[in-house]
Design a protein around this motif. Structure first.
Motif, mmCIF file in Angstrom:
data_model
loop_
_atom_site.group_PDB
_atom_site.id
_atom_site.type_symbol
_atom_site.label_atom_id
_atom_site.label_comp_id
_atom_site.label_asym_id
_atom_site.label_seq_id
_atom_site.Cartn_x
_atom_site.Cartn_y
_atom_site.Cartn_z
ATOM 1 N N TYR A 1 29.945 8.833 -14.638
ATOM 2 C CA TYR A 1 30.543 9.629 -15.715
ATOM 3 C C TYR A 1 29.930 11.068 -15.594
ATOM 4 C CZ TYR A 1 31.858 4.465 -17.624
ATOM 5 O OH TYR A 1 32.779 3.729 -16.989
ATOM 6 N N ALA A 2 28.719 10.784 -15.366
ATOM 7 C CA ALA A 2 27.774 11.963 -15.240
ATOM 8 C C ALA A 2 28.417 12.714 -13.857
ATOM 9 C CB ALA A 2 26.125 11.857 -15.029
ATOM 10 N N LEU A 3 28.832 11.883 -12.657
ATOM 11 C CA LEU A 3 29.363 12.756 -12.275
ATOM 12 C C LEU A 3 30.524 13.260 -12.085
ATOM 13 C CD1 LEU A 3 28.452 10.344 -8.838
ATOM 14 C CD2 LEU A 3 27.526 12.513 -9.300
ATOM 15 N N VAL A 4 31.503 13.173 -13.280
ATOM 16 C CA VAL A 4 32.849 13.244 -13.614
ATOM 17 C C VAL A 4 32.207 14.690 -14.191
ATOM 18 C CG1 VAL A 4 34.471 12.683 -14.453
ATOM 19 C CG2 VAL A 4 33.598 10.589 -12.891
ATOM 20 N N ALA A 5 31.685 14.210 -15.271
ATOM 21 C CA ALA A 5 31.159 15.846 -15.766
ATOM 22 C C ALA A 5 30.888 16.764 -15.133
ATOM 23 C CB ALA A 5 30.406 15.144 -17.375
#
Length: 256
Positions: A204-208
């Motif tokens: 999720y951090a990568l997508v953000a």
């Protein structure tokens, strides 16, 4: 009497010079930002300061990865930071909006630049003192790269609104002084490099991160403005948390 054999010249892997090269590239970006600001291209000047901030975040990590940390590299990084995040943003803002209030505008530029210098000096002294461990988890005062991006918020606001929300020069000067004070203050500010997340949430951090970069490329001004407001909200939350903690410590009865 026999002469001692000459010592072989000390060799250094060329790759270990990469962190210093990155610092110099950041300096070149900051100085080139001044050139574009003089020519009236404030957009390019802001982007080059942002590029200098990105490069500033890379050089230290490269030095640690390559095990090429040195006293010269630390001094070079600090000097480049002063030019890129102290002198350059002040001149960009002065050339953009403060020339109509030349005297007060220039005073604000001087105050901001001096505050940046004092902030860097305090950080350098604290990093050499093992007792000063606070800046390993949070920063004490706004760090200079964040200060440079924050102080240019009036530019983001004006460009986001097609110049409809162009702040008066006196307010821009006051904003510069306020950010300078935040840099030398004892207020605790977020350290993004120390934020930890659960391993399961890494995706999720990568997508953000992808969303943020895409927004920055598509809507740069509003993205920068929102990022600055979010950062200031984080500073406020930390300040409120520290105040509540200190009040709780004072109200706690002493063990008798």
């Amino acid at each position: 009497m026999a002469r001692k054999p000459a010592e072989a010249p000390r060799e250094l892997l060329l790759l270990k010079l990469l962190p210093n090269l990155v610092s110099i590239m950041a300096l070149c970006a900051g100085l080139t930002a001044i050139r574009y600001a003089i020519g009236g291209n404030v957009t390019m000047a802001v982007f080059l300061i942002g590029a200098a901030a990105v490069l500033d975040g890379l050089d230290g990590r490269l030095a640690r990865m390559l095990k090429s940390e040195s006293a010269i590299g630390a001094e070079l990084d600090s000097l480049c930071d002063f030019v890129n995040f102290g002198v350059t943003p002040a001149l960009v803002l002065y050339l953009w909006d403060l020339q109509n209030e030349a005297r007060l505008g220039w005073i604000a530029c001087l105050v901001y630049a001096v505050c940046c210098m004092l902030r860097l000096a305090r950080f350098n002294v604290g990093s050499r003192n093992p007792v000063e461990a606070a800046e390993k988890t949070v920063f004490i005062g706004v760090p200079s790269p964040a200060g440079a991006l924050l102080v240019m918020s009036p530019i983001y606001l004006a460009f986001t609104s097609d110049d409809a929300l162009h702040l008066p020069p006196l307010l821009v000067a006051a904003w510069m002084v306020g950010i300078g004070v935040l840099m030398i203050s004892r207020v605790r500010t977020p350290s993004l490099k120390r934020i930890k997340i659960a391993a399961d949430h890494a995706r999720y951090a990568l997508v953000a991160s992808v969303v943020f970069v895409a927004a920055l490329m598509t809507y740069p001004w509003i993205t920068l403005l929102v990022a600055c407001l979010t950062y200031l909200a984080g500073v406020l939350l930390l300040a409120v948390g520290s105040l509540r903690k200190s009040q709780a410590d004072q109200d706690r009865p002493e063990a008798g």
